[in-house]
Design an enzyme around this catalytic site. Structure first.
Site, PDB file in Angstrom:
ATOM      1  N   GLU A  38       0.898  -1.109   0.048  1.00  0.00           N
ATOM      2  CA  GLU A  38       0.068  -0.039  -0.050  1.00  0.00           C
ATOM      3  C   GLU A  38       0.915   1.222  -0.023  1.00  0.00           C
ATOM      4  O   GLU A  38       0.570   2.489  -0.305  1.00  0.00           O
ATOM      5  CB  GLU A  38      -0.754  -0.128   0.960  1.00  0.00           C
ATOM      6  CG  GLU A  38      -1.983  -1.087   1.035  1.00  0.00           C
ATOM      7  CD  GLU A  38      -2.978  -1.131   2.324  1.00  0.00           C
ATOM      8  OE1 GLU A  38      -2.447  -0.556   3.372  1.00  0.00           O
ATOM      9  OE2 GLU A  38      -4.007  -1.473   2.244  1.00  0.00           O
ATOM     10  N   GLU A  67       6.403 -21.713   8.974  1.00  0.00           N
ATOM     11  CA  GLU A  67       6.688 -20.905   9.884  1.00  0.00           C
ATOM     12  C   GLU A  67       7.609 -21.657  10.881  1.00  0.00           C
ATOM     13  O   GLU A  67       8.326 -21.085  11.688  1.00  0.00           O
ATOM     14  CB  GLU A  67       5.576 -20.478  10.722  1.00  0.00           C
ATOM     15  CG  GLU A  67       5.059 -21.535  11.422  1.00  0.00           C
ATOM     16  CD  GLU A  67       3.847 -21.091  12.405  1.00  0.00           C
ATOM     17  OE1 GLU A  67       3.731 -21.080  13.646  1.00  0.00           O
ATOM     18  OE2 GLU A  67       3.077 -20.230  11.842  1.00  0.00           O
TER      19      GLU A  67
END
Length: 297
Positions: free
Chosen positions: A79, A110
């Site tokens: 963004e 992870e």
């Protein structure tokens, strides 16, 4: 047991709530995210102060995370270009499991600390780079592996976790603990833990862009007018900042390639777009400084 994993004693009968009570439980609990970020304001401020000179020297914003935390890092990174014209190559997000994990969970990714270290090394971090390490638990191996490699490379590391004394916060140069406590649904850190991380990232990256002169007053004057909505927004921003009518704002923006900063300086200084660009460059991209410079000349 981590607080983010501890069952909430307030909502032990959640599955029996009426719809209105269920909605109330989720919405009201989100308020704790705001309070957690507010309590961490000193550490967030320290992160901003430490990051600004590195970014002014050409550094990048690097985000590392897994699952929800990693996806929030991706969101913050993508963004920055349309909102502030921050170059794509200076906002890099690394997600455990790769780009595909943005849309579909990659189980076990992870847990690989070595892969975290390899992924961060692949983007060659340096002393001017700022690395956000995001982990609700605070102990995600992928993130800790990346943290160790980033520190070894001399980058500024900012660890963000939702549990006190979490390794990612303790081992980073600056640790930010967003102590959101137990979740309404036990262990679902996509809830208020995720909300608090989103608020913190919004706050940090937006504050950095303010410090880097991407904002004039409270106007986002360095946006990329890449669609009709943003073109109209650029027109409105120019009108608001200068007091000119829509036709004048639009005509000036067209001459300035819809760069709002340049249009504002050109209009208020009575300059050509080329002159306005030059003054802005001399002022380090600051609209306020460019306007003050013209008044003193």
């Amino acid at each position: 047991m981590l607080k983010t994993e501890t069952p909430s004693v307030r909502h032990a009968q959640l599955d029996q709530y009426a719809d209105a009570d269920l909605v109330g439980a989720f919405v009201d609990d989100q308020l704790q995210a705001v309070h957690a970020v507010r309590r961490a304001a000193p550490e967030i401020s320290a992160a901003i102060a430490a990051a600004v000179p590195r970014l002014q020297a050409g550094g990048r914003l690097l985000y590392v995370g897994a699952g929800t935390s990693g996806r929030l890092g991706v969101l913050d990174s993508v963004e920055l270009y349309p909102t502030f014209s921050w170059p794509h190559e200076r906002a890099v997000a690394l997600l455990a499991g790769g780009a595909g994990a943005m849309f579909q969970a990659v189980e076990g990714a992870e847990d690989n600390a070595e892969q975290g270290a390899e992924d961060i090394k692949a983007v060659t971090p340096g002393p001017h780079d700022v690395v956000f390490l995001l982990a609700a638990s605070g102990g995600t191996p992928y993130v800790l592996g990346a943290l160790a490699a980033a520190r070894q490379a001399g980058a500024l590391t900012i660890g963000i976790a939702n549990n006190r004394d979490a390794p990612v916060a303790m081992r980073a140069d600056i640790g930010i603990t967003l102590d959101t406590g137990e979740e309404v649904i036990s262990g679902s850190t996509r809830l208020k833990a995720g909300t608090s991380q989103k608020i913190a990232l919004n706050t940090i990256s937006s504050a950095l862009m303010v410090r880097l002169h991407k904002v004039y007053g409270n106007l986002m004057v360095d946006l990329q007018a890449t669609n009709a909505k943003l073109v109209q927004r650029a027109v409105r921003l120019t009108m608001h900042a200068t007091g000119v009518d829509e036709a004048t704002a639009r005509a000036t923006l067209e001459q300035c390639r819809y760069h709002v900063k340049t249009a504002i300086v050109a209009l208020l200084n009575g300059q050509t777009p080329e002159q306005a660009e030059a003054v802005l460059a001399q002022a380090g991209g600051s609209v306020r400084a460019a306007l003050a410079s013209d008044r003193t000349n």
